[in-house]
Each structure stands twice: as C-alpha cells, then as structure tokens.
Design a protein around this motif. Structure first.
Motif, mmCIF file in Angstrom:
data_model
loop_
_atom_site.group_PDB
_atom_site.id
_atom_site.type_symbol
_atom_site.label_atom_id
_atom_site.label_comp_id
_atom_site.label_asym_id
_atom_site.label_seq_id
_atom_site.Cartn_x
_atom_site.Cartn_y
_atom_site.Cartn_z
ATOM 1 N N ILE A 182 16.152 11.272 138.904
ATOM 2 C CA ILE A 182 16.267 12.218 137.794
ATOM 3 C C ILE A 182 17.262 13.303 138.166
ATOM 4 C CG2 ILE A 182 14.993 13.893 136.375
ATOM 5 C CD1 ILE A 182 12.472 12.196 137.048
ATOM 6 N N SER A 183 18.133 13.645 137.242
ATOM 7 C CA SER A 183 19.080 14.736 137.467
ATOM 8 C C SER A 183 19.273 15.501 136.170
ATOM 9 C CB SER A 183 20.425 14.199 137.985
ATOM 10 O OG SER A 183 20.987 13.278 137.072
ATOM 11 N N MET A 184 19.676 16.761 136.304
ATOM 12 C CA MET A 184 19.961 17.604 135.136
ATOM 13 C C MET A 184 20.644 18.879 135.604
ATOM 14 S SD MET A 184 16.138 19.088 134.264
ATOM 15 C CE MET A 184 15.362 17.481 134.455
ATOM 16 N N TRP A 185 21.332 19.520 134.693
ATOM 17 C CA TRP A 185 21.911 20.830 134.967
ATOM 18 C C TRP A 185 20.933 21.901 134.474
ATOM 19 C CZ3 TRP A 185 24.998 16.650 134.463
ATOM 20 C CH2 TRP A 185 26.153 16.575 135.248
ATOM 21 N N VAL A 186 20.776 22.964 135.272
ATOM 22 C CA VAL A 186 19.875 24.068 134.934
ATOM 23 C C VAL A 186 20.604 25.383 135.183
ATOM 24 C CG1 VAL A 186 17.630 25.146 135.356
ATOM 25 C CG2 VAL A 186 17.880 22.664 135.621
ATOM 26 N N LYS A 187 20.396 26.343 134.273
ATOM 27 C CA LYS A 187 21.002 27.676 134.403
ATOM 28 C C LYS A 187 19.932 28.724 134.112
ATOM 29 C CE LYS A 187 24.483 30.613 132.052
ATOM 30 N NZ LYS A 187 25.269 31.118 133.190
ATOM 31 N N GLU A 188 19.962 29.805 134.879
ATOM 32 C CA GLU A 188 18.974 30.860 134.690
ATOM 33 C C GLU A 188 19.124 31.502 133.314
ATOM 34 O OE1 GLU A 188 17.322 34.862 136.975
ATOM 35 O OE2 GLU A 188 19.386 34.184 137.299
ATOM 36 N N ARG A 189 17.998 31.758 132.687
ATOM 37 C CA ARG A 189 17.969 32.430 131.385
ATOM 38 C C ARG A 189 17.447 33.840 131.559
ATOM 39 N NH1 ARG A 189 13.709 31.959 127.432
ATOM 40 N NH2 ARG A 189 14.357 33.053 125.539
ATOM 41 N N SER A 190 18.154 34.786 130.973
ATOM 42 C CA SER A 190 17.770 36.193 131.088
ATOM 43 C C SER A 190 16.342 36.399 130.588
ATOM 44 C CB SER A 190 18.742 37.055 130.273
ATOM 45 O OG SER A 190 18.363 38.413 130.318
ATOM 46 N N GLY A 191 15.582 37.152 131.354
ATOM 47 C CA GLY A 191 14.198 37.423 130.983
ATOM 48 C C GLY A 191 13.219 36.423 131.548
ATOM 49 N N GLN A 192 13.732 35.344 132.130
ATOM 50 C CA GLN A 192 12.871 34.331 132.743
ATOM 51 C C GLN A 192 12.966 34.443 134.263
ATOM 52 O OE1 GLN A 192 10.858 31.967 130.911
ATOM 53 N NE2 GLN A 192 11.372 33.531 129.390
ATOM 54 N N SER A 193 11.887 34.183 134.935
ATOM 55 C CA SER A 193 11.892 34.240 136.396
ATOM 56 C C SER A 193 11.042 33.110 136.951
ATOM 57 C CB SER A 193 11.375 35.590 136.907
ATOM 58 O OG SER A 193 10.034 35.779 136.489
ATOM 59 N N GLY A 194 11.365 32.698 138.160
ATOM 60 C CA GLY A 194 10.587 31.660 138.808
ATOM 61 C C GLY A 194 11.039 30.266 138.448
ATOM 62 N N ASN A 195 10.176 29.287 138.750
ATOM 63 C CA ASN A 195 10.527 27.878 138.595
ATOM 64 C C ASN A 195 10.385 27.373 137.165
ATOM 65 O OD1 ASN A 195 11.036 27.567 141.304
ATOM 66 N ND2 ASN A 195 9.072 26.605 141.781
ATOM 67 N N MET A 196 11.349 26.559 136.751
ATOM 68 C CA MET A 196 11.130 25.630 135.657
ATOM 69 C C MET A 196 10.580 24.361 136.299
ATOM 70 S SD MET A 196 13.778 23.775 133.006
ATOM 71 C CE MET A 196 14.263 22.562 134.250
ATOM 72 N N GLY B 188 5.881 16.723 139.893
ATOM 73 C CA GLY B 188 7.330 16.806 140.010
ATOM 74 C C GLY B 188 7.729 18.131 140.626
ATOM 75 N N PRO B 189 8.996 18.299 140.962
ATOM 76 C CA PRO B 189 9.448 19.535 141.618
ATOM 77 C C PRO B 189 9.654 20.674 140.630
ATOM 78 C CG PRO B 189 11.286 18.050 141.333
ATOM 79 C CD PRO B 189 10.083 17.310 140.836
ATOM 80 N N GLY B 190 9.861 21.857 141.179
ATOM 81 C CA GLY B 190 10.220 23.016 140.380
ATOM 82 C C GLY B 190 11.541 23.578 140.863
ATOM 83 N N PHE B 191 12.351 24.109 139.929
ATOM 84 C CA PHE B 191 13.654 24.659 140.311
ATOM 85 C C PHE B 191 13.795 26.086 139.826
ATOM 86 C CE2 PHE B 191 18.258 25.335 139.423
ATOM 87 C CZ PHE B 191 18.669 25.348 140.749
ATOM 88 N N ASN B 192 14.249 26.957 140.744
ATOM 89 C CA ASN B 192 14.502 28.354 140.424
ATOM 90 C C ASN B 192 16.001 28.595 140.470
ATOM 91 O OD1 ASN B 192 14.723 31.114 140.234
ATOM 92 N ND2 ASN B 192 13.034 31.551 141.635
ATOM 93 N N PRO B 193 16.682 28.709 139.322
ATOM 94 C CA PRO B 193 18.135 28.895 139.329
ATOM 95 C C PRO B 193 18.580 30.260 139.836
ATOM 96 C CG PRO B 193 17.283 29.006 137.092
ATOM 97 C CD PRO B 193 16.142 28.601 137.956
ATOM 98 N N ALA B 194 17.656 31.212 139.973
ATOM 99 C CA ALA B 194 18.021 32.509 140.546
ATOM 100 C C ALA B 194 18.276 32.390 142.043
ATOM 101 C CB ALA B 194 16.925 33.533 140.272
ATOM 102 N N THR B 195 17.560 31.480 142.692
ATOM 103 C CA THR B 195 17.707 31.295 144.134
ATOM 104 C C THR B 195 18.410 29.989 144.492
ATOM 105 O OG1 THR B 195 15.539 30.210 144.281
ATOM 106 C CG2 THR B 195 15.600 32.616 144.531
#
Length: 403
Positions: A123-137, A154-161
């Motif tokens: 599985i692959s995808m592009w992810v970008k941080e959204r203002s006002g959101q924090s932590g993992n998607m 499944g895993p979680g991804f934090n685009p801030a880090t």
C-alpha cells in the motif's frame, strides 16, 4: 568508438532505433518534483523528487492498482461514521488543485482482491499535513468484512514529523519526501488467516490529513503511481529493445563490450529476479552472449554478468560485496566478450577474466532492461546510460569506463 551511446539521464529521449511499448496509464516524476501522468507507449524519464536529478529511463514490471478511486474520495469511498471534504487551496503532487481528506471517524474503500490470490499487499499514498490537525492519520486494513470481520490494523503516519509508525501486521515501511510538504508512504500488510478477499477494505481514520494517489498492488515493493478513477487499472511492463537491421548495424557477433550505468528501485528484495540487459536470439534462452542480472535468488544480493552459449554458461562474473543496496544503488559495469577472452569490471573494481569458452553468434536483438523470453523479468529501476563497443576493450578501458 561505441556504435551505441544512449545517455538517457542527460538526453531524456529514446534513440529512433529503440522499440518501446507499454500498455495502460502510468506516471513519473519530472524535473520539478511533480508527478506526471502519461498514457500508453510513452517512455518515462524519472527524477528524484527532492534533488530533481534525472534518474534515467524508468523500466518497471506490470502492476495493477486495486484501489479503484486513487485520489477522489467522493467516488467509491464510503462513510463509516465520517465523510470527506476538499480544500481548494491545496495543490496535489500532480499539480492539480483541490486536496481531499477524510472527516469524522472513518472513510473506507472496499477492494476486490479475491482474484489476486494473495496474502500480502503493498500500500502506498501521498500524505500532507492539514492545518489544525495533529498526530497520526491511521490506515486500517480489513482482511475481510463479509462474514467474520477481520481487522488486521495498519500503521499510522504523522506528516508533521515524517514518521510512519509500524503496526503488528505491517512491514517494510518507507517514507519518501516530495515538494510542498507531501510525503509518499508505503508499507506491506500480511493477512492473518488466508488470502485477502472480495470484501477487503482500506480505512482512513484519526487525524484528517490530506491524501492523494492511493495505491494497492501485489508485490514486495511499491512501483510508480497508477491513476484510477472508477475501476482497477493495470500498467503494462516497459518493453524496450533493438532488433532487425537496427541491431545488425551496430552489433558485432564475434566480440564486443557493453557498458552500463543503472540503478534499482528502493527495497527490491534479493529474491526478486531483475535483469538489466540481454543480447540473444528471439527463438529462446539457449544463447545469450551478454546477460546482466542485478538480483537473483540463485546468486544472492549482487550484480552478475554472464555469457551463455549452447545452453551453457561459458563466463560468469559476480560483483564483490553488495553493490545493489540503497547505500550504493547506482551501479556501473563494463562487460566484454570474445572467444576465450571474457572480462568484466564492476564499479571501477579490479577486472575479472575468463579465458575459456566460445561466444554465441546467432543473436538478433538487444533487450534493454528486461529478459525477453518467457517468463519475462524486468529491471524495476532506472538506466542512466548504455554504451556498446563492437570490440573487446582492454582491461584498463573496462576499469575506467565502469568507474
């Protein structure tokens, strides 16, 4: 002088002597770090998304994207206590404007993986941080949802880090940075009871970050993005070769030298066979004066150059060390053949020789980036440059040209 000199990374085009074909839509990264979607039969000259360096001609095996709506969450995605929204101020990795994100508890997509007969998916995808959101998607995978529901997490991804946190049933997690705050994440999920089913599901949960280019494929590593908009889509393999008069005009049957600079896609396992070049007759596999193999389970995690005559290996050269891992993924090799006078140099190393064996002289094509006879195997990587000399070059020349 060489009778072939293809500098794919510098010229970003194919010589008219080369025959190229590929079915289905595909994509590559251009010099601005943008993901560009192209139609069938368009060769792809890929780039690093951060450094913008041209990686060369992209050669990949065939793959299918089982996510039927890869970037539009309004199509074939269902609310599970949530929905979707679009931010018209955000530019996606392909340059389109309007980034999608899930809202609420979850948004999910059902995938029919029954025909794939597999217990692992990439599985692959592009992810970008959204203002006002924090932590993992969080990305949750359901092995099946009809009958007994099997949520394998499944895993979680934090685009801030830029951190992709593994789960108990995920593996081989990767994060690649792209321009404008986007990351492409990838991971493998393994079913826990049997193969994935016709009701397998991918869920987006937790932090509501932007997503684009979601891909679910069967394989041990992710490949370039295959766009979908309502059904599964298959990208055919990149088939690239020279034959006919164009072959006989440059090729010298009794002796010659191939010089190559090429690299593999990241995370290709050592047991996955990949071939860079093969000169051979169309009729079968018994003759192949030049065959470069970048990885093969029989030879281990290294680069191999072989010459085959009358179904027997007459020369076999194996690179020392491990030149095909990401730490040293660009490989250069110079491989020379002549009856009783074979030689090769890998990455400027000491020339290895073999002074016995005859050269096959019934050849009619050069397969570039793949092994032509069935079953076919592909490079799954990039070719920066290919040269062919109609003579057996000196050992000093081989070492210099592969440096």
């Amino acid at each position: 002088r060489p009778t072939l000199d293809f500098n794919f990374a510098a010229e970003k085009k194919l010589d008219p002597r080369i025959t190229y074909s590929r079915t289905g839509p595909a994509s590559f990264v251009n010099e601005f770090g943008k993901v560009v979607k192209v139609g069938h039969n368009v060769p792809r000259f890929d780039h690093d998304p951060v450094t913008r360096e041209c990686k060369g001609l992209l050669i990949e095996e065939s793959r299918t994207n089982y996510c039927r709506s890869s970037s539009d969450l309004s199509n074939l995605w269902s609310a599970g206590g949530g929905s979707y929204a679009i931010d018209s101020a955000i530019t996606n990795p392909d340059g389109t404007v309007g980034a999608h994100y899930h809202t609420g508890a979850e948004l999910y997509h059902t995938m029919d993986l029954s025909g794939a007969s597999t217990n692992t998916i990439r599985i692959s995808m592009w992810v970008k941080e959204r203002s006002g959101q924090s932590g993992n998607m969080d990305i949750q995978i359901y092995e099946q949802v009809s009958g007994s529901v099997l949520n394998i997490g499944g895993p979680g991804f934090n685009p801030a880090t830029g951190v992709l946190t593994a789960s108990s049933h995920s593996s081989n997690e990767r994060v690649v940075e792209y321009p404008n705050g986007w990351y492409r994440i990838a991971f493998t999920m393994t079913a826990q009871t049997a193969n994935f089913t016709a009701s397998s599901r991918l869920d987006l949960q937790a932090a509501e970050h932007y997503v684009w280019g979601i891909q679910v494929e069967i394989g041990a590593f992710e490949t370039s993005f295959i766009p979908t908009s309502g059904s599964t889509v298959t990208r055919g393999a990149d088939t690239t070769f020279i034959d006919g008069d164009d072959f006989t005009d440059f090729y010298n049957q009794p002796e010659g030298t191939i010089v190559s600079s090429h690299s593999l896609l990241d995370n290709i396992p050592a047991t996955h066979n990949v071939y860079t070049y093969q000169v051979a007759p169309n009729s079968g596999t018994s003759e192949a004066p030049f065959r470069l193999i970048d990885r093969n389970g029989a030879y281990g995690n290294t680069l191999v150059a072989t010459s085959i005559t009358n179904n027997a290996i007459v020369a076999f050269f194996k690179a020392s060390g491990d030149p095909v891992t990401p730490a040293n993924k660009k490989m250069k090799v110079a491989f020379a053949i002549k009856t009783n006078d074979f030689a090769a140099s890998f990455n400027g190393g000491t020339v290895v020789t073999d002074t016995s064996g005859t050269v096959s002289q019934t050849n009619d094509h050069l397969a570039i980036g793949y092994y032509k006879p069935s079953p076919q195997a592909y490079l799954n990587g990039h070719i920066q440059r290919l040269m062919y000399y109609p003579r057996r070059l000196s050992n000093t020349q081989l070492q210099n040209l592969s440096s």
